[in-house]
Each structure stands twice: as C-alpha cells, then as structure tokens.
Design a protein around this motif. Structure first.
Motif, PDB file in Angstrom:
ATOM      1  N   TYR A  65       0.843  -1.201   0.000  1.00  0.00           N
ATOM      2  CA  TYR A  65       0.000   0.000   0.000  1.00  0.00           C
ATOM      3  C   TYR A  65       0.872   1.242   0.000  1.00  0.00           C
ATOM      4  CZ  TYR A  65      -3.039   3.743   1.512  1.00  0.00           C
ATOM      5  OH  TYR A  65      -3.700   4.943   1.589  1.00  0.00           O
ATOM      6  N   PHE A  66       1.908   1.199   0.799  1.00  0.00           N
ATOM      7  CA  PHE A  66       2.830   2.320   0.868  1.00  0.00           C
ATOM      8  C   PHE A  66       3.495   2.565  -0.480  1.00  0.00           C
ATOM      9  CE2 PHE A  66       7.049   4.058   1.998  1.00  0.00           C
ATOM     10  CZ  PHE A  66       6.624   5.205   2.634  1.00  0.00           C
ATOM     11  N   MET A  67       3.941   1.485  -1.133  1.00  0.00           N
ATOM     12  CA  MET A  67       4.581   1.614  -2.444  1.00  0.00           C
ATOM     13  C   MET A  67       3.586   2.087  -3.499  1.00  0.00           C
ATOM     14  SD  MET A  67       7.795   1.156  -2.628  1.00  0.00           S
ATOM     15  CE  MET A  67       7.939   1.010  -4.415  1.00  0.00           C
ATOM     16  N   GLY A  68       2.346   1.625  -3.396  1.00  0.00           N
ATOM     17  CA  GLY A  68       1.336   1.959  -4.395  1.00  0.00           C
ATOM     18  C   GLY A  68       0.974   3.422  -4.415  1.00  0.00           C
ATOM     19  N   ASN A  69       1.302   4.134  -3.343  1.00  0.00           N
ATOM     20  CA  ASN A  69       0.970   5.554  -3.275  1.00  0.00           C
ATOM     21  C   ASN A  69       2.080   6.458  -3.811  1.00  0.00           C
ATOM     22  OD1 ASN A  69      -1.734   6.188  -2.043  1.00  0.00           O
ATOM     23  ND2 ASN A  69      -0.998   4.645  -0.644  1.00  0.00           N
ATOM     24  N   ILE A  70       3.143   5.846  -4.340  1.00  0.00           N
ATOM     25  CA  ILE A  70       4.207   6.619  -4.966  1.00  0.00           C
ATOM     26  C   ILE A  70       3.809   6.859  -6.417  1.00  0.00           C
ATOM     27  CG2 ILE A  70       6.638   6.614  -5.636  1.00  0.00           C
ATOM     28  CD1 ILE A  70       7.081   4.682  -3.242  1.00  0.00           C
ATOM     29  N   SER A  71       3.834   8.084  -6.829  1.00  0.00           N
ATOM     30  CA  SER A  71       3.353   8.445  -8.168  1.00  0.00           C
ATOM     31  C   SER A  71       4.159   7.767  -9.266  1.00  0.00           C
ATOM     32  CB  SER A  71       3.433   9.961  -8.366  1.00  0.00           C
ATOM     33  OG  SER A  71       3.139  10.293  -9.698  1.00  0.00           O
TER      34      SER A  71
END
Length: 205
Positions: A65-71
């Motif tokens: 989830y944390f990685m998925g929020n990186i543009s």
C-alpha cells in the motif's frame, strides 16, 4: 517504452491496491497483531485465495500500500521537465522533490511508526527503499543516455537513498512533516536534511 496497460492489468492493479489498502488501514487501527489475513479479505471484499495470488503475508500487503501511493508519473514529469544538459545529481535532486511530497512523508511516518512497534515490518521498509533506489537508478540511466561511466548512476542512487535509512531507524534527528518541533528538540526539517545532503554530494564531501 512500456506497453500500455490492458483492462486486465488495471483490474489486477486495482485488486492488489484494495487488499493492500485494507491491510494498511487495519494495521493503523488495530496494530499488526490485531488482525489476520481473513480480516483483510473480508474488509476488501475478496477471497483468501485472491489475497494469496498477490501477497505472501499481511506485512507484504501493508508495505505494498505504501509503495502503491508513490506516483508513477514522477519519471515522465522529470524527464520532460529537466534541461538536457542537467547533471544526474540535479536530476536525482528533482526526482526526490517529486517523490518525497508531504503526503508521501506523512505515510512514511505512519509506516515507520508501525515498524518501530512491530519488527516483522522492518525488512519491508528496507525493501521499499530498495525499490525506490532501483527505480531512481533506471530513471537516471535513461536521462543520462550513456554520458557517464557505468556504475556512476548506481553509486549516486545508492548514496542518496542510503542516506534515508538513518532517518527511518531514528539515528538522525530529522523532523518529518506533521511532527511537532517539541517532539524533536533540535531536529532539522526534512528539507534542510535533503539540501545539506546534496550540498555534500555537490562538493564531493
């Protein structure tokens, strides 16, 4: 050039994101010990088998989830916005300013706080930064078009992203956005840390 994602690709990405988001929200609400994979799939509306197709454990889902929020647009914005004669160091500085937004750093703070309480998450923090580093390195190679010696972009990305680890484990007193000054007496701001780090790199230490 990467192929355009298909509808199937987008659906898979949305499924992974929904599961990861549910895991992250449960982790914040209940702590890592307060929920199991069955809770994640129930909250997200998927089956346990679907979860197993994407993640090996709840810790991996939280990190994703944390990685998925990186543009995903960072690279495109960077490559079109910099002059062609910019150095890899300038390119990397601009990439970091794009990546490390207040929102990203706020989520980073939440993630680090969780990992401090639950050691099972610690390897995933390092994994997140490793993935960021590899992505930055690939972007630098694409930007520099072979103008610099092999290994230069590897060394540069490794030095810069490695400098964030002491912030994560608390060895450096750096204040992230949203943290009060009285929580970190004498702490420098994240922007101050970023600028001082690049000053060292520009001046060759």
């Amino acid at each position: 050039m990467n192929p355009k994602p298909t509808l199937r690709d987008k659906k898979k990405e949305a499924t992974a994101y929904a599961l990861a988001q549910s895991a992250f929200e449960l982790a914040l609400e209940l702590g890592m010990d307060g929920f199991i994979v069955d809770d994640v799939v129930q909250k997200a509306g998927y089956s346990r088998r679907t979860f197993a197709n994407y993640f090996s454990c709840k810790e991996e889902a939280v990190a994703e989830y944390f990685m998925g929020n990186i543009s995903k647009e960072d690279k495109n914005i960077l490559l079109t916005g910099l002059p062609p004669d910019a150095t890899p160091l300038e390119a990397l500085y601009n990439l970091l300013k794009l990546q490390f937004t207040s929102e990203f750093l706020y989520q980073l703070r939440q993630f680090v706080s969780l990992a401090n309480q639950y050691p099972s998450l610690e390897p995933y923090i390092l994994s997140v930064f490793r993935r960021l580093q590899i992505a930055a390195q690939q972007t630098l190679e694409q930007f520099s078009h072979g103008r610099y010696a092999d290994g230069y972009t590897h060394l540069l990305a490794g030095a810069v992203y490695g400098a964030f680890v002491p912030i994560l484990d608390g060895r450096l007193n750096v204040m992230l956005p949203g943290e009060a000054q009285d929580e970190h007496s004498g702490a420098m701001s994240f922007d101050q840390y970023l600028n001082s780090m690049f000053a060292y790199l520009r001046n060759g230490f």
